[in-house]
Enzyme design. Sequence first.
Site, mmCIF file in Angstrom:
data_model
loop_
_atom_site.group_PDB
_atom_site.id
_atom_site.type_symbol
_atom_site.label_atom_id
_atom_site.label_comp_id
_atom_site.label_asym_id
_atom_site.label_seq_id
_atom_site.Cartn_x
_atom_site.Cartn_y
_atom_site.Cartn_z
ATOM 1 N N HIS A 154 0.337 4.509 -2.377
ATOM 2 C CA HIS A 154 0.123 5.869 -1.860
ATOM 3 C C HIS A 154 1.286 6.788 -2.201
ATOM 4 O O HIS A 154 1.126 8.008 -2.198
ATOM 5 C CB HIS A 154 -0.138 5.825 -0.347
ATOM 6 C CG HIS A 154 -1.544 5.416 -0.021
ATOM 7 N ND1 HIS A 154 -2.285 5.993 0.981
ATOM 8 C CD2 HIS A 154 -2.349 4.495 -0.595
ATOM 9 C CE1 HIS A 154 -3.492 5.430 1.014
ATOM 10 N NE2 HIS A 154 -3.553 4.508 0.074
ATOM 11 N N ARG A 183 0.821 -1.220 0.000
ATOM 12 C CA ARG A 183 0.000 0.000 0.000
ATOM 13 C C ARG A 183 0.854 1.269 0.000
ATOM 14 O O ARG A 183 0.488 2.279 -0.614
ATOM 15 C CB ARG A 183 -0.933 -0.023 1.220
ATOM 16 C CG ARG A 183 -1.947 1.104 1.219
ATOM 17 C CD ARG A 183 -2.995 0.875 2.281
ATOM 18 N NE ARG A 183 -4.052 1.884 2.225
ATOM 19 C CZ ARG A 183 -4.422 2.632 3.258
ATOM 20 N NH1 ARG A 183 -3.822 2.489 4.431
ATOM 21 N NH2 ARG A 183 -5.384 3.515 3.131
ATOM 22 N N ASN A 204 -4.051 8.753 4.792
ATOM 23 C CA ASN A 204 -2.844 8.122 5.348
ATOM 24 C C ASN A 204 -2.802 8.092 6.870
ATOM 25 O O ASN A 204 -2.264 7.160 7.473
ATOM 26 C CB ASN A 204 -1.600 8.871 4.854
ATOM 27 C CG ASN A 204 -1.411 8.770 3.350
ATOM 28 O OD1 ASN A 204 -1.936 7.844 2.727
ATOM 29 N ND2 ASN A 204 -0.683 9.713 2.773
ATOM 30 N N HIS A 247 -6.362 -5.834 -2.459
ATOM 31 C CA HIS A 247 -7.182 -6.008 -1.251
ATOM 32 C C HIS A 247 -7.474 -7.481 -0.978
ATOM 33 O O HIS A 247 -8.364 -7.803 -0.200
ATOM 34 C CB HIS A 247 -8.485 -5.194 -1.365
ATOM 35 C CG HIS A 247 -8.264 -3.714 -1.280
ATOM 36 N ND1 HIS A 247 -9.259 -2.771 -1.457
ATOM 37 C CD2 HIS A 247 -7.136 -2.980 -1.029
ATOM 38 C CE1 HIS A 247 -8.766 -1.554 -1.334
ATOM 39 N NE2 HIS A 247 -7.470 -1.648 -1.077
#
Length: 320
Positions: free
Chosen positions: A66, A62, A94, A193
């Site tokens: 990001h 992740r 975040n 996911h």
Amino acid sequence: MVACASSLSLTVLVAAMMASAATAQLSATFYDTSCPNALSTIRSAVTAAVNNESRMGASLLRLHFHDCFVDGCDASVLLADNGTLVGEQGAIPNNGSLRGFSVVDNIKRQVEAVCPRTVSCADILAVAARDSVVALGGPSWTVLLGRRDSTTASKTNAERDLPPPSFDLVNLTASFANKNLSTADLVALSGAHTIGQAQCQNFRDRIYNETPIDASFATSRQANCPRTAPTGDTNLAPLDTTTPNAFDNAYYSNLVSQKGLLHSDQVLFNGSSTDSMVSNFASNASAFSSAFATAMVNMGNIAPKTGTAGEIRLNCSRVN
Ligand code: HEM
């Protein structure tokens, strides 16, 4: 003479532009001579971290996402706030949610020990994402390298460009298109996911208020996620209810049976154009593996800083 000088400077300019276009390409062999042990050093450290805590594989994957969605894959997400810099870690998507910073710092220390001032934090994130997926049983791919690290970060851009879990398919598609990623990339990358966890606050609305949702799935998630917020908001649930720690295609079978945890997951299978892709990935693990690998390379190509742009940070959490 004047004309000649100006045509010479034009030639120099064109040559310089071509050189900068050439260096804007990432390359699989970027560290082959400058740091032949870079990739094996990162892989050992990631494997150790994931063996210690399997969720760390999800957290590292992740972090790369990001990073890339905010002004390109330039490790801007790793810059901690200090007196002069308001970084991205406090941005809404975040804050209290991103993890793995100390693992990245530790990897960087090990890489600096074998090759000082050579390997960027942005490349470490890209390689760590791949090695995390592999450590959890997922596909491998060749990571393109040569990204450099930013000297700035932007909380504003993080809040503008990272999609929230409340997004519908139209907004998700637009958010990915904004980064030159296709709907196929969106559906494949959402398969990330299949690992990791989400906080109650990010799926409360879905499990109490949304249809369609599998009734027993909703009930079981509600048991650990109270309807009203005051406490328990940080309660966690696995994003993939079937095989939470395995990087497989169960995420898509969950969507087909209305067991997507986030709203933004279930909209991928909700009677729209992406249903067929989801069904295909649910029934064909190797189709998902190869689409995911391709999409990760595409995501890793978002606006890299190359050549002399940016810097090679010595410590990933602060500029040099
Ligand atoms: C499509 C748009 C996306 C949305 C709206 C979204 C949203 C979220 C949310 C809300 C969480 C839970 C955060 C928390 O509760 O603390 C999460 C977790 C996660 N996301 Fe996404 N995400 C998206 C795409 C992606 C992509 C493209 C990747 C990677 C390729 C990714 C990888 C992950 C991982 C691995 C976790 C679990 C992290 C952990 O357990 O530490 N997500 N995401």
